[in-house]
Write an enzyme that holds these catalytic residues in place. Structure first.
Site: not given
Ligand code: NAP
Length: 281
Positions: A50, A94, A117
């Site tokens: 990322k 995460q 997300d």
């Protein structure tokens, strides 16, 4: 008939190039903060990739590598601080979090306009009614692939294998919004093979190597393999038996080089969307 391979790697590169061009003309660089708790090696790899994607797109990025002993309170305080930062447009926690931390509470704490997300219940609700700010990254990446290859789900029978909140459910919703007739299968579906074999568009997101065999693929079907599994030799592979499915499909995604790179590119696209929103552009 030999299937056309859908090239997710090439499409993701194109998508990131477009994101980079749009980001370059914003008054302020898009900013992404990634929080990693614990030392799961797979999660570490994702976080590193990322950071590289952010560099490629000309974004500002920050990484928080917190020890596994981090408390819920500490994590929530960090999220609150990042919510208040004007230079941070996207916050990504995460997953999975180490045992003892409440994932749901953490995701709820993220400002929905920074939830790149698309996991916050507010954004899931917007997605459900068809007015999302962000596209969920993996299913959104699949829809980009279908668009690029002029595959229109309208009027097609779409079968999704898997019903997780991250992939299966939002995938089914996006296909439904695109006017597909959608069937979602899961571990309790008794006639999985027959349903899969009836699909014009078959999306597999289960996580079981070798699950989708040739008898589950209709002649001319579009086969999208979301899974990222390791076979016995430790090689990355999907759910689909690629060669035999490719002999019947019209289009098929490989693993690696299919959905994976698209997921990453969609995260960059969502961060750009958040940055535009925050900058009123
Ligand atoms: P997950 O949360 O474990 O969900 C798996 C789903 O598959 C569940 O809904 C489960 O049903 C269903 N399932 C399990 N066994 C089944 C069977 N024999 N037949 C039919 N359905 C079955 O996994 P996930 O997070 O959705 O991920 C799925 C796969 O996609 C994994 O391989 C993951 O690594 C991969 N993935 C890839 C990307 C990418 O960027 N390419 C992104 C995310 C995930 P129940 O609900 O009944 O348990």
């Amino acid at each position: 008939m030999a299937a056309t391979r859908i090239d997710g790697k090439a499409l993701a590169a194109k998508l990131k190039e477009n994101v980079r061009a749009e980001a370059a003309v914003l008054p302020r660089k898009p900013g992404l903060a990634v929080i990693l708790v614990g030392d799961d090696p797979a999660s570490r790899v994702y976080v590193t990739s990322k950071r590289k994607d952010c560099e490629e797109c000309g974004f500002y990025s920050e990484e928080y590598a917190l020890p596994a002993e981090t408390t819920q309170k500490q994590l929530l305080e960090l999220v609150a601080e990042l919510n208040g930062r004007a230079d941070i447009d996207g916050i990504l926690v995460q997953l999975p979090l180490p045992k003892g931390l409440d994932e749901r509470e953490v995701l709820l704490a993220i400002d929905p306009t920074k939830d790149v997300d698309c996991f916050h219940p507010y954004n899931v609700g917007q997605l459900t009614i068809g007015t999302p700010i962000f596209q969920p990254c993996t299913p959104g990446g699949v829809m980009e692939m279908l668009r690029e290859y002029h595959i229109d789900p309208a009027g097609k029978r779409c079968v999704v294998l898997g019903r997780s909140n991250i992939v299966g459910k939002p995938m089914a919703l996006l296909l439904l919004h695109a006017h597909g007739t959608v069937v979602t299968c899961h571990s309790k579906t008794p006639d999985l093979k027959e349903l899969a074999a009836s699909a014009d568009i078959l999306v597999s997101a289960v996580g079981k190597t070798g699950l989708v065999t040739a008898d589950m693929v209709k002649e001319g079907a579009v086969v999208i393999d979301v899974a990222m599994n390791r076979n016995q030799a430790g090689k990355l592979c999907g759910d689909v038996c690629f060669e035999e499915a490719a002999a019947k499909a019209s289009y098929i995604t490989p693993v690696p080089g299919g959905v994976g790179p698209m997921t990453r590119a969609m995260l960059m696209k969502n961060t750009l969307t958040a940055a535009k929103l925050h900058q009123g552009v």
